[in-house]
Design a protein around this motif. Structure first.
Motif, PDB file in Angstrom:
ATOM      1  N   THR A 153      -6.985  -6.290  -5.747  1.00 35.29           N
ATOM      2  CA  THR A 153      -6.362  -5.011  -5.391  1.00 35.29           C
ATOM      3  C   THR A 153      -6.858  -4.393  -6.830  1.00 35.29           C
ATOM      4  O   THR A 153      -7.426  -4.862  -7.663  1.00 35.29           O
ATOM      5  CB  THR A 153      -4.912  -5.176  -5.664  1.00 35.29           C
ATOM      6  OG1 THR A 153      -4.429  -5.462  -7.017  1.00 35.29           O
ATOM      7  CG2 THR A 153      -3.967  -6.045  -4.528  1.00 35.29           C
ATOM      8  N   ASP A 154      -6.646  -3.053  -6.994  1.00 36.08           N
ATOM      9  CA  ASP A 154      -6.815  -2.064  -7.826  1.00 36.08           C
ATOM     10  C   ASP A 154      -5.617  -1.980  -8.776  1.00 36.08           C
ATOM     11  O   ASP A 154      -5.483  -0.963  -9.841  1.00 36.08           O
ATOM     12  CB  ASP A 154      -7.222  -0.638  -7.565  1.00 36.08           C
ATOM     13  CG  ASP A 154      -8.325  -0.684  -6.575  1.00 36.08           C
ATOM     14  OD1 ASP A 154      -9.388  -1.829  -6.849  1.00 36.08           O
ATOM     15  OD2 ASP A 154      -8.665   0.039  -5.882  1.00 36.08           O
ATOM     16  N   ASP A 155      -4.513  -2.610  -8.543  1.00 38.06           N
ATOM     17  CA  ASP A 155      -3.455  -2.756  -9.611  1.00 38.06           C
ATOM     18  C   ASP A 155      -3.925  -3.140 -10.987  1.00 38.06           C
ATOM     19  O   ASP A 155      -4.448  -3.892 -11.406  1.00 38.06           O
ATOM     20  CB  ASP A 155      -2.341  -3.736  -8.916  1.00 38.06           C
ATOM     21  CG  ASP A 155      -1.559  -3.283  -7.619  1.00 38.06           C
ATOM     22  OD1 ASP A 155      -1.836  -2.250  -7.406  1.00 38.06           O
ATOM     23  OD2 ASP A 155      -0.931  -4.295  -7.186  1.00 38.06           O
ATOM     24  N   GLN A 209      -2.513 -10.578 -13.320  1.00 41.29           N
ATOM     25  CA  GLN A 209      -3.509  -9.661 -12.406  1.00 41.29           C
ATOM     26  C   GLN A 209      -3.245 -10.073 -10.854  1.00 41.29           C
ATOM     27  O   GLN A 209      -3.422 -11.044 -10.631  1.00 41.29           O
ATOM     28  CB  GLN A 209      -4.844  -9.723 -12.974  1.00 41.29           C
ATOM     29  CG  GLN A 209      -5.829  -8.707 -12.202  1.00 41.29           C
ATOM     30  CD  GLN A 209      -5.575  -7.243 -12.320  1.00 41.29           C
ATOM     31  OE1 GLN A 209      -5.446  -6.998 -13.430  1.00 41.29           O
ATOM     32  NE2 GLN A 209      -5.373  -6.576 -11.069  1.00 41.29           N
ATOM     33  N   ASP A 217       0.936  -0.976   0.050  1.00 44.47           N
ATOM     34  CA  ASP A 217      -0.131   0.112  -0.075  1.00 44.47           C
ATOM     35  C   ASP A 217       0.768   1.243  -0.065  1.00 44.47           C
ATOM     36  O   ASP A 217       1.582   1.797   1.024  1.00 44.47           O
ATOM     37  CB  ASP A 217      -1.070  -0.098   1.181  1.00 44.47           C
ATOM     38  CG  ASP A 217      -1.736   1.206   1.448  1.00 44.47           C
ATOM     39  OD1 ASP A 217      -1.756   2.083   0.337  1.00 44.47           O
ATOM     40  OD2 ASP A 217      -2.622   1.150   2.044  1.00 44.47           O
TER      41      ASP A 217
END
Length: 110
Positions: free
Chosen positions: A72-74, A68, A40
């Motif tokens: 997470t928003d990665d 992916q 984070d």
């Protein structure tokens, strides 16, 4: 990262056989679940996460894949892999958001 690989080999060794069967049924040359470190950026705290990678071989020495990190928003990573020899691989990846990398990997099995 070494700890993540160790944890992955213990936790996912039995599961990976089933994942490979699913990948073959989908026409993929590779479908993998692997542990990864998720950091984070705001709190600078890292936790162990899970990534999925799906790939196809274009030739015997060249393959492409998408990876992916789950939950997470990665952004998705787009990967290219060129096998120089049995021991050397050149791997490039990008997330199309400004983060790109090129790695030269050496592998020795004994």
């Amino acid at each position: 990262m070494g700890l993540a690989n160790l944890a992955g080999s213990a936790l996912f060794s039995n599961l990976q056989g089933n994942i490979n069967d699913i990948g073959e049924a989908l026409g993929l040359s590779e479908l993998r679940l692997s542990p990864t470190i998720v950091t984070d950026p705001e709190s600078d705290v890292s936790v162990l996460g899970l990534a999925v990678e799906a790939g196809v071989d274009i030739t015997d020495d060249f393959s492409v894949s998408l990876s992916q990190v789950i939950a997470t928003d990665d952004p998705t990573r787009y990967n290219l892999l060129y096998r120089i020899s049995d021991q050397l691989r050149l791997r490039g990846s990008t997330n199309l958001s400004g983060e790109s990398r090129v790695l030269l990997e050496y592998e020795a099995r004994f």
